[in-house]
Design a protein around this motif. Structure first.
Motif, short mmCIF file in Angstrom:
data_model
loop_
_atom_site.label_atom_id
_atom_site.label_comp_id
_atom_site.label_asym_id
_atom_site.label_seq_id
_atom_site.Cartn_x
_atom_site.Cartn_y
_atom_site.Cartn_z
N ASP A 268 1.01 -0.66 -0.27
CA ASP A 268 2.20 -1.45 0.06
C ASP A 268 3.07 -1.66 -1.18
OD1 ASP A 268 1.43 -1.62 2.66
OD2 ASP A 268 0.74 -3.70 2.57
N MET A 269 2.43 -1.95 -2.32
CA MET A 269 3.20 -2.17 -3.54
C MET A 269 3.82 -0.87 -4.06
SD MET A 269 1.08 -5.13 -5.63
CE MET A 269 -0.54 -4.34 -5.54
N GLN A 270 3.12 0.25 -3.87
CA GLN A 270 3.70 1.53 -4.27
C GLN A 270 4.93 1.86 -3.43
OE1 GLN A 270 0.20 3.99 -3.78
NE2 GLN A 270 -0.31 3.91 -5.96
N ASP A 271 4.89 1.53 -2.15
CA ASP A 271 6.06 1.74 -1.29
C ASP A 271 7.21 0.83 -1.71
OD1 ASP A 271 4.65 3.60 0.17
OD2 ASP A 271 4.09 2.21 1.78
N MET A 272 6.87 -0.41 -2.07
CA MET A 272 7.90 -1.34 -2.54
C MET A 272 8.51 -0.87 -3.86
SD MET A 272 5.95 -4.94 -1.67
CE MET A 272 7.15 -5.93 -2.56
N LEU A 273 7.67 -0.27 -4.71
CA LEU A 273 8.14 0.22 -6.01
C LEU A 273 9.18 1.32 -5.84
CD1 LEU A 273 7.87 0.16 -9.11
CD2 LEU A 273 5.97 1.79 -8.88
N MET A 281 11.83 -6.19 -11.28
CA MET A 281 10.96 -6.06 -10.10
C MET A 281 10.05 -4.86 -10.23
SD MET A 281 9.91 -7.06 -7.15
CE MET A 281 11.10 -8.25 -6.53
N LYS A 282 10.58 -3.75 -10.73
CA LYS A 282 9.77 -2.55 -10.92
C LYS A 282 8.61 -2.81 -11.88
CE LYS A 282 13.41 0.89 -10.05
NZ LYS A 282 14.19 2.01 -10.63
N GLN A 288 1.32 -5.37 -11.14
CA GLN A 288 0.48 -5.78 -10.03
C GLN A 288 -0.35 -4.61 -9.50
OE1 GLN A 288 3.40 -7.45 -7.38
NE2 GLN A 288 3.28 -9.50 -8.30
N ILE A 289 0.25 -3.43 -9.45
CA ILE A 289 -0.49 -2.24 -9.01
C ILE A 289 -1.62 -1.93 -9.99
CG2 ILE A 289 -0.33 0.27 -8.70
CD1 ILE A 289 2.55 -0.22 -7.66
N LYS A 290 -1.31 -2.04 -11.27
CA LYS A 290 -2.33 -1.77 -12.30
C LYS A 290 -3.50 -2.75 -12.16
CE LYS A 290 -2.88 -1.48 -17.34
NZ LYS A 290 -2.18 -1.62 -18.65
N GLU A 291 -3.18 -4.03 -11.95
CA GLU A 291 -4.23 -5.04 -11.81
C GLU A 291 -5.06 -4.82 -10.56
OE1 GLU A 291 -2.06 -8.67 -11.92
OE2 GLU A 291 -1.73 -8.62 -14.10
#
Length: 305
Positions: A268-273, A281-282, A288-291
């Motif tokens: 979901d976060m990759q799609d948002m990115l 925001m990026k 957040q993706i890394k964590e």
């Protein structure tokens, strides 16, 4: 069978031997420590069949009890019946209160789930129980159902060998019906249970002593766990954080990491990115993706017990 009444630091139990409902309240001892003390009297025995499920509204305003016939009782915390519901489902197989504390739902022999709203006035006084909406679409009886934490999604599992995902964020008072989002084939049998992660990203289905975990957005099977217990699984649910899936059976409790939940959150976060326009925001999403990926890697590297 038991459940918490969190706003009042108490819990409610159904005692099978006496077929009675009893509330235990937290009290302070003279030395400053706490203990739980049973209420002076058990709830009156209003059910004519064994109790199937009990629940407490998160608001602390009411208690629900459902039995294996077609009856559901709504109680206040003192053991007075506020309302009684006849589900007209021939038999009840499961009943629960929504996490938001507004709805009571049941399923059973018929191929639908019925949902009621328990209404209170502005001063907190009980008003009525009114029909909210139904989930219709299965071709056989429904074993169980589950709500997402905001009650905007529901998942159901049926004798017809499928689980379904529903959008229940509808204006039911204007006669708007829930939307069927997805139908997924699955193994199911009498006693099958369904759990949905609080964020609605993962659906878990039990069948006997086995558990299958699905990505709710795609319907894809993510994890299968066989022989989790020596006997049939008797309860299945996610913790409030969504990090763990918990099940019970044969006098034991098993806790599993919700790895599919981490994967779904990362996707979901990759799609948002990809859609993010703002540089800040990026960067936030990348962090957040890394964590989340680090947490998933830790989970997958942990040895199984």
């Amino acid at each position: 069978m038991w459940n918490w009444i969190m706003p009042h630091w108490a819990f409610i139990t159904w005692l099978a031997n006496g077929d009675s409902i009893r509330v235990f309240k937290m009290t302070k001892k003279d030395d400053g420590s706490s203990t739980f003390k049973a209420a002076a009297e058990d709830f009156p025995q209003k059910h004519k069949a064994p109790i199937l499920n009990i629940g407490i509204a998160e608001t602390g305003k009411f208690i629900m009890s459902a039995s294996t016939d077609t009856s559901i009782h709504i109680w206040d915390l003192k053991g007075e019946v506020l309302a009684s519901i006849n589900t007209n489902q021939m038999t009840n197989s499961y009943a629960a209160i929504s996490p938001c504390g507004r709805f009571v739902a049941s399923c059973g022999f018929t191929p639908d789930v019925k949902v009621w709203e328990v209404c209170f006035g502005k001063g907190g006084e009980f008003k009525e129980v009114t029909r909210a909406f139904d989930l219709k679409g299965h071709s056989a009886g429904v074993h169980a159902f589950a709500f997402s934490n905001d009650s905007h999604r529901m998942a159901t599992v049926s004798k017809d060998g499928t689980w379904k995902l529903w959008n229940t964020n509808v204006e039911y008072k204007k006669q708007q019906d829930p939307y069927l989002l997805r139908t997924v084939p699955c193994a199911s049998s009498e006693g099958s249970l369904v759990a949905m992660s609080p964020d609605g990203r993962v659906v878990a289905i039990s069948e006997g002593s086995n558990i299958a975990m699905y990505n709710a957005a795609s319907g894809e099977l993510e994890e299968e766990m066989h022989g989790v217990h020596n006997e049939e699984i008797t309860d299945l649910r996610f913790d409030n954080t969504g990090r763990f899936l918990v099940c019970s059976g044969n006098k034991a409790i098993r806790v599993f990491h919700n790895a599919p939940g981490y994967r779904a959150a990362i996707k979901d976060m990759q799609d948002m990115l990809k859609k993010a326009q703002n540089e800040a925001m990026k960067q936030r999403l990348q962090q957040q993706i890394k964590e989340a990926q680090s947490a998933l890697d830790t989970v997958l590297a942990a040895p199984a017990n």
